[in-house]
Design an enzyme around this catalytic site. Structure first.
Site, short mmCIF file in Angstrom:
data_model
loop_
_atom_site.label_atom_id
_atom_site.label_comp_id
_atom_site.label_asym_id
_atom_site.label_seq_id
_atom_site.Cartn_x
_atom_site.Cartn_y
_atom_site.Cartn_z
CG ASP A 14 2.79 -71.10 -58.95
OD1 ASP A 14 2.25 -70.15 -58.40
OD2 ASP A 14 3.13 -71.16 -59.50
CG HIS A 207 7.68 -72.53 -61.81
ND1 HIS A 207 6.60 -72.94 -60.80
CD2 HIS A 207 6.82 -71.47 -61.45
CE1 HIS A 207 5.94 -72.20 -60.86
NE2 HIS A 207 6.06 -71.30 -60.80
CG HIS A 209 4.70 -67.21 -62.98
ND1 HIS A 209 4.08 -66.65 -62.59
CD2 HIS A 209 5.50 -67.78 -62.46
CE1 HIS A 209 4.04 -67.68 -61.77
NE2 HIS A 209 4.90 -68.12 -61.31
CB CYS A 240 2.58 -61.62 -58.26
SG CYS A 240 3.13 -60.82 -58.21
CG ASN A 249 2.54 -71.27 -63.14
OD1 ASN A 249 1.78 -70.86 -62.38
ND2 ASN A 249 3.93 -71.42 -62.64
ZN ZN Z 1 4.97 -69.83 -59.64
#
Ligand code: ZN
Length: 309
Positions: A14, A207, A209, A240, A249
């Site tokens: 990620d 999960h 962010h 992002c 994250n």
């Molecule tokens: Zn993610």
């Protein structure tokens, strides 16, 4: 709050997939070896996507092969479809994650499929896994569960419907992700309580962010309704591509610190993890890194590692 909590490191997937810097295979091996040395027991090592889409992930087969040589490491990998799952099965991944966006707009943009197409693909992956005789677990990960940059609102009822569909299609595990950093602790409590009820012991991972600074607060809310495994990325990398400067994250080192300060057992040695964080940050010159513990250091007298029971 004395309990075992598992942190799954996802920075190699990620984190790295959204950075323009391509980290070499050798450095990825070093990252994994040192993370295991610091007590990390689960790592998502990469993604079986076409190299032309994500050159950062082109060496996932090699990296997974290396991870499988380390005793005690549970190595997972992201697979976007059956073809990726076949690669994960061939490499004997311990677990493969098939992502699904509860946001229809996000799912169409990312995977060019509707969420229900992804559910059907999971059924095909389950059939392939069962036919292969491999023990690789299948995780269905429901993302954009709290809202979406394209679509805006995502209905909790749709999140629950898709999670049930993934379970019915043969997912061994299911997870919930706030891909966009839209969640808040109250929303996390409400939705995770429902998914925990729905999935029972097949619920796997939270999960979060840190796009809006709430990742640790959201982890705490999920912890309070019984979630015991969380994704995190070292130095909070990721972000992002559509939100420049946004955090990735929750930072692994900050999460491990919070949990250990609360008396939870993560098995992680924080000094060793901070050493690795500095090394990884040195490979990412010019890329934003995040987190707080690396600046401030551990509080005076804080035990870096929880003594083995
Ligand atoms: Zn993610």
């Amino acid at each position: 709050m004395a309990m075992d909590v598992v942190i799954r490191e996802v920075g190699l997937r990620d984190g790295l997939q959204s950075l323009p810097t391509v980290v070499t295979t050798d450095r990825k091996r070093t990252w994994i070896r040192e993370a295991v040395g610091a007590g990390v027991r689960e790592i998502e090592v990469g993604s079986f996507v076409p190299a032309k889409l994500l050159p950062q992930m082109a060496d996932t087969g090699d990296v997974l092969g290396f991870a499988k040589t380390l005793p005690g490491l549970f190595a997972s990998v992201l697979v976007p479809n059956l073809r990726g799952a076949e690669a994960a099965l061939a490499s004997s991944a311990d677990l493969m994650i098939l992502p699904l966006s509860a946001s229809h707009a996000h799912n169409l943009a990312n995977l060019r499929k509707t969420p229900d197409d992804v559910v059907a693909e999971l059924g095909r992956i389950r059939a392939a896994r069962d036919a292969s005789g491999r023990k690789t677990l299948i995780e269905g990960g429901v993302g954009t569960a709290f809202g979406c940059t394209l679509q805006g609102r995502v209905e909790p009822a749709e999140v629950l419907r898709l999670m049930q569909a993934l379970l019915d299609a043969g997912a061994d595990r299911v997870s919930l992700a706030d891909t966009t950093g839209y969640a808040d602790p109250a929303a996390v409590s409400r939705l995770f309580e429902q998914v925990m009820k729905l999935a029972g012991d097949r619920f796997w991972c939270g999960h979060f962010h840190d796009t809006r600074g709430l990742a640790l607060a959201n982890v705490l809310a999920a912890l309070q309704v019984g979630v015991r495994r969380f994704d995190a990325s070292l130095a909070g990398i990721g972000g992002c591509p559509h939100a420049p400067g946004a955090s990735g994250n929750v930072a692994t080192e900050d999460l491990a610190f919070m949990l250990q300060a609360m008396g939870c057992e993560t098995g992680i040695d924080l000094d060793a993890l901070l050493g690795l964080r500095a090394r990884v940050a040195s490979w990412l010159v010019g890329e934003p890194t995040h987190g707080a513990l690396w600046r401030a250091g551990l509080p005076k007298g804080f035990a870096s590692a929880v003594p083995a029971a």
